[in-house]
Design an enzyme around this catalytic site. Structure first.
Site, PDB file in Angstrom:
ATOM      1  N   ARG A 251       0.852  -1.189   0.000  1.00 12.49           N
ATOM      2  CA  ARG A 251       0.000   0.000   0.000  1.00 12.49           C
ATOM      3  C   ARG A 251       0.891   1.244   0.000  1.00 12.49           C
ATOM      4  NH1 ARG A 251      -2.588  -3.380   3.895  1.00 12.49           N
ATOM      5  NH2 ARG A 251      -4.680  -4.050   3.219  1.00 12.49           N
ATOM      6  N   LYS A 275      -2.307  -2.123   8.083  1.00 14.51           N
ATOM      7  CA  LYS A 275      -3.542  -1.904   8.829  1.00 14.51           C
ATOM      8  C   LYS A 275      -3.605  -2.779  10.069  1.00 14.51           C
ATOM      9  CE  LYS A 275      -6.465  -0.465   4.948  1.00 14.51           C
ATOM     10  NZ  LYS A 275      -7.697  -0.746   4.188  1.00 14.51           N
ATOM     11  N   HIS A 346      -2.503   2.633  -5.604  1.00  7.31           N
ATOM     12  CA  HIS A 346      -3.302   1.424  -5.383  1.00  7.31           C
ATOM     13  C   HIS A 346      -3.490   0.614  -6.659  1.00  7.31           C
ATOM     14  CE1 HIS A 346      -5.220  -0.461  -1.988  1.00  7.31           C
ATOM     15  NE2 HIS A 346      -6.234  -0.835  -2.752  1.00  7.31           N
ATOM     16  N   ARG A 349      -0.986  -2.023  -6.674  1.00  8.82           N
ATOM     17  CA  ARG A 349      -1.308  -3.126  -5.754  1.00  8.82           C
ATOM     18  C   ARG A 349      -2.238  -4.110  -6.461  1.00  8.82           C
ATOM     19  NH1 ARG A 349      -1.463  -4.575  -0.340  1.00  8.82           N
ATOM     20  NH2 ARG A 349      -3.431  -5.350   0.495  1.00  8.82           N
ATOM     21  N   HIS A 372      -4.574  -9.603   3.413  1.00 12.58           N
ATOM     22  CA  HIS A 372      -6.024  -9.536   3.472  1.00 12.58           C
ATOM     23  C   HIS A 372      -6.526 -10.302   4.690  1.00 12.58           C
ATOM     24  CE1 HIS A 372      -6.359  -8.769  -1.137  1.00 12.58           C
ATOM     25  NE2 HIS A 372      -6.218  -7.646  -0.457  1.00 12.58           N
ATOM     26  N   TYR A 381      -9.812 -10.634  -7.146  1.00  5.85           N
ATOM     27  CA  TYR A 381      -8.902 -10.527  -8.281  1.00  5.85           C
ATOM     28  C   TYR A 381      -9.100 -11.640  -9.292  1.00  5.85           C
ATOM     29  CZ  TYR A 381      -6.668  -7.054  -5.375  1.00  5.85           C
ATOM     30  OH  TYR A 381      -6.437  -5.939  -4.615  1.00  5.85           O
TER      31      TYR A 381
END
Length: 400
Positions: A251, A275, A346, A349, A372, A381
């Site tokens: 990110r 995160k 992004h 990514r 994730h 994806y």
């Protein structure tokens, strides 16, 4: 060159200010403009009977609108004059000559909001931008429905949400839903409001992961990286950033917050904490490591920082958040002539995830690299791989 400037009211502090500008990496021409602005500011303040600790930049800015000072030397109202005056005042504050501006005191932060922020950091591992966003919405709710959560009713909360939602786009509304629900759940756990109030905050009608993944083709990625070729510091930095984003799917915030201690050269790995403080170690590809090492050879040394990537325009400093990294990507895409509705960090990514999938990497492994929380997010994806979809799609019954 500074003799005529030293004779003015700002004179005693100009040498120190000049030394600071030099340490921060400003070139001689820019530093001279800022020194002229500092001298100009001193004459204006002195002319109004003020002292150095009484500097008011708003008054100076107003003066510049009709300035006819013979000493201005071109330093009338423009970016360099205003910004130079601001830097000079900041310097005077740092050395104790000038006091901080007296501004109308902002309302004290509600105690509940302050405790909510502390809870977010400790128990949710929230980043500073997330904490700021959640706190803003929580404060807005308190202002709208009262500062006693025990008296809150569902209708008032819904009314607040609907009023705010009518003025914002779907992205902002999704964040508003999340922040309000988090605040109300926190209050319920603390016993400060009735349970279940979080459920009255409506969900915004937007299908999660409904659109197609945004990614660049392999040819576009090659052009993007090639657009960062060169020996200039900025080009070396940009190339390292592009490779980190395109090869590892980091990110923008991950790159902005990357520190020297996160690069484990001996083991060829990279420690990334994104995160919710979810930390992983990723393999450092040879080309990515080489690009970082090449950049570090010429990285500005005037700014003492343990962050790897610095801005290349004075004052040299680290990227405060991911927006700066996305700006680097947007400029590189423009240089490469890449026309795409998707710009910013992004998209790389998404590109990294799509490329891993096309090379046969299992979804669960891709999810580990991208950090994730659930396989559903990674499965998003799979839409980009038509061949894979054909393998899993079932024929209509009539075709049997």
């Amino acid at each position: 060159m500074l003799e005529h400037l030293r004779s003015g009211p700002s004179g005693p502090h100009l040498d120190g200010f000049a030394a600071v500008l030099e340490r921060q990496g400003y070139d001689a021409d820019t530093a001279l403009r800022y020194l002229r602005a500092a001298a100009h500011l001193g004459h204006v303040v002195a002319g109004q009977g003020g002292m150095p600790n009484d500097i008011d930049l708003a008054v100076f800015s107003e003066h510049l609108r009709a300035c006819r000072c013979p000493r201005a030397k071109g330093g009338r109202r423009n970016h360099h004059t205003i910004y130079g005056a601001k830097l000079f005042r900041r310097y005077l504050v740092e050395i104790g000559v000038c006091r901080l501006a007296d501004v109308t005191a902002a309302p004290a932060e509600p105690v509940l909001v302050a405790r909510f922020k502390a809870w977010l950091r400790k128990h949710r591992g929230a980043s500073d931008p997330t904490v700021k966003l959640y706190a803003r919405d929580a404060a807005g709710l308190l202002t709208a429905v009262g500062d006693d959560p025990e008296m809150w009713v569902p209708a008032a909360i819904r009314s607040f949400f609907m009023d705010r939602a009518s003025q914002c786009g779907h992205g902002t509304n999704e964040k508003l839903t999340t922040s309000l629900r988090a605040f109300l759940r926190y209050l319920a756990v603390e016993g400060r409001c009735r349970p279940g109030l979080a459920d009255v905050v409506p969900a915004y009608a937007h299908w999660q992961l409904a659109d197609m993944p945004r990614y660049l083709s392999a040819e576009q990625v090659s052009r993007l990286i090639a657009a960062c070729d060169g020996d200039a510091v900025a080009r070396r930095r940009d190339r390292a950033i592009m490779l980190l984003l395109a090869r590892l799917g980091l990110r923008a915030g991950d790159v902005a917050q990357l520190r020297f201690a996160d690069i484990e050269w001996q083991t060829g790995s990279l420690r990334v904490s994104g995160k919710s403080r979810y930390e992983v170690r990723l393999p450092l590809p040879q080309d990515v490591g080489d690009a970082i090492a090449t950049y570090l050879e010429c990285r500005p040394s005037t700014f003492p920082s343990d962050y790897v990537f610095l801005r290349t325009i004075a004052p040299y400093r680290s990227f405060r958040q991911g927006d700066g990294i996305s700006s680097v990507v947007r400029r590189a895409m423009k240089r490469a002539g890449i026309v795409s509705p998707f710009k910013g960090a992004h998209v790389l990514r998404h590109t990294a995830a799509t490329e891993m999938l096309r090379h046969g990497v299992p979804l669960d492994k891709i999810g580990l690299v991208l950090r994730h929380r659930g396989i559903d997010t990674t499965a998003y994806y799979a839409k980009a791989d038509v061949g894979l979809l054909k393998q899993v799609a079932q024929p209509w019954p009539e075709a049997l």
